[in-house]
Scaffold this motif. Structure first.
Motif, PDB file in Angstrom:
ATOM      1  N   ILE A  22       0.841  -1.198   0.000  1.00  0.00           N
ATOM      2  CA  ILE A  22       0.000   0.000   0.000  1.00  0.00           C
ATOM      3  C   ILE A  22       0.879   1.252   0.000  1.00  0.00           C
ATOM      4  O   ILE A  22       0.659   2.181  -0.778  1.00  0.00           O
ATOM      5  N   LEU A  23       1.893   1.264   0.879  1.00  0.00           N
ATOM      6  CA  LEU A  23       2.766   2.437   0.989  1.00  0.00           C
ATOM      7  C   LEU A  23       3.520   2.723  -0.298  1.00  0.00           C
ATOM      8  O   LEU A  23       3.790   3.893  -0.620  1.00  0.00           O
ATOM      9  N   ARG A  28       3.666   7.343  -4.196  1.00  0.00           N
ATOM     10  CA  ARG A  28       3.789   7.808  -5.577  1.00  0.00           C
ATOM     11  C   ARG A  28       2.574   8.585  -6.060  1.00  0.00           C
ATOM     12  O   ARG A  28       2.684   9.358  -7.011  1.00  0.00           O
ATOM     13  N   VAL A  29       1.412   8.371  -5.443  1.00  0.00           N
ATOM     14  CA  VAL A  29       0.200   8.988  -5.986  1.00  0.00           C
ATOM     15  C   VAL A  29      -0.354  10.134  -5.143  1.00  0.00           C
ATOM     16  O   VAL A  29      -1.231  10.858  -5.610  1.00  0.00           O
ATOM     17  N   HIS A  30       0.140  10.303  -3.933  1.00  0.00           N
ATOM     18  CA  HIS A  30      -0.343  11.400  -3.086  1.00  0.00           C
ATOM     19  C   HIS A  30       0.823  12.333  -2.756  1.00  0.00           C
ATOM     20  O   HIS A  30       1.882  11.867  -2.325  1.00  0.00           O
ATOM     21  N   LEU A  74     -11.771   7.555   3.545  1.00  0.00           N
ATOM     22  CA  LEU A  74     -10.616   8.258   4.082  1.00  0.00           C
ATOM     23  C   LEU A  74      -9.448   8.324   3.107  1.00  0.00           C
ATOM     24  O   LEU A  74      -8.673   9.277   3.129  1.00  0.00           O
ATOM     25  N   ASN A  75      -9.311   7.293   2.279  1.00  0.00           N
ATOM     26  CA  ASN A  75      -8.159   7.248   1.382  1.00  0.00           C
ATOM     27  C   ASN A  75      -8.468   6.288   0.244  1.00  0.00           C
ATOM     28  O   ASN A  75      -9.147   5.277   0.441  1.00  0.00           O
ATOM     29  N   ILE A  76      -7.959   6.621  -0.916  1.00  0.00           N
ATOM     30  CA  ILE A  76      -8.074   5.739  -2.075  1.00  0.00           C
ATOM     31  C   ILE A  76      -6.875   6.039  -2.977  1.00  0.00           C
ATOM     32  O   ILE A  76      -6.465   7.196  -3.089  1.00  0.00           O
ATOM     33  N   GLY A  77      -6.302   5.003  -3.532  1.00  0.00           N
ATOM     34  CA  GLY A  77      -5.159   5.197  -4.416  1.00  0.00           C
ATOM     35  C   GLY A  77      -5.040   4.069  -5.418  1.00  0.00           C
ATOM     36  O   GLY A  77      -5.351   2.922  -5.105  1.00  0.00           O
TER      37      GLY A  77
END
Length: 158
Positions: A22-23, A28-30, A74-77
């Motif tokens: 996940i990290l 890379r995307v946030h 809360l979060n999506i990537g």
């Protein structure tokens, strides 16, 4: 609206052993990524954390918090090389359905006004802006507002 992942994609609940994967995407995307601790704490709190994998490789993830009759994304990537292929839509669709099945009547999220791809995705799903959180996000330089979006889940098909 439903989206379908590419044929060999699998949606799975994530666990602490998935955090490195996940990290790798998150960084890379946030522009100001969550930390390992943010993900560990989310999992420990019992938030829904799902990921989509193809041949064992994580292509995207999302984090959903449920609170009484409301859910909060809360979060999506999605990995950069997999963006634009429907994985974000599939993750969002999964989160919406999970929230509805858990009894939530609405789904909330915050998004940077500068994140045009995400805004287009959310608007395509019918999210409506209900507010602005001033100086919510870290930015270069200073801070960036967050648009608060909401979707009524009554119309989300099973």
């Amino acid at each position: 609206m439903s989206a379908v992942l590419a044929p060999r994609a699998t949606m799975l609940a994530m666990s602490p052993c998935d955090i490195d994967d996940i990290l790798a995407i998150e960084a890379r995307v946030h522009p100001f990524p969550w930390t390992r601790g943010n993900f560990v704490d989310s999992m420990a709190a019992g938030y829904g954390v799902w990921g989509s994998r193809i041949d064992g490789q994580l292509v995207g993830y999302c984090v959903l918090m449920l609170a009484v009759d409301e859910a909060h994304l809360l979060n999506i990537g999605v990995a950069e090389r997999r963006q634009g292929m429907g994985f974000g839509a599939s993750l969002l669709d999964h989160a919406m359905l999970a929230a509805r099945r858990a009894g939530a009547s609405s789904l909330l999220l915050e998004v940077r006004p500068s994140n045009e791809k995400a805004l287009a995705l959310y608007r395509n799903f019918g999210f409506q802006q209900i507010g602005v959180r001033r100086a919510y996000y870290a930015a270069e330089p200073g801070r960036e507002d967050a648009l608060v979006l909401q979707l009524a889940l009554a119309e989300v098909p099973e």
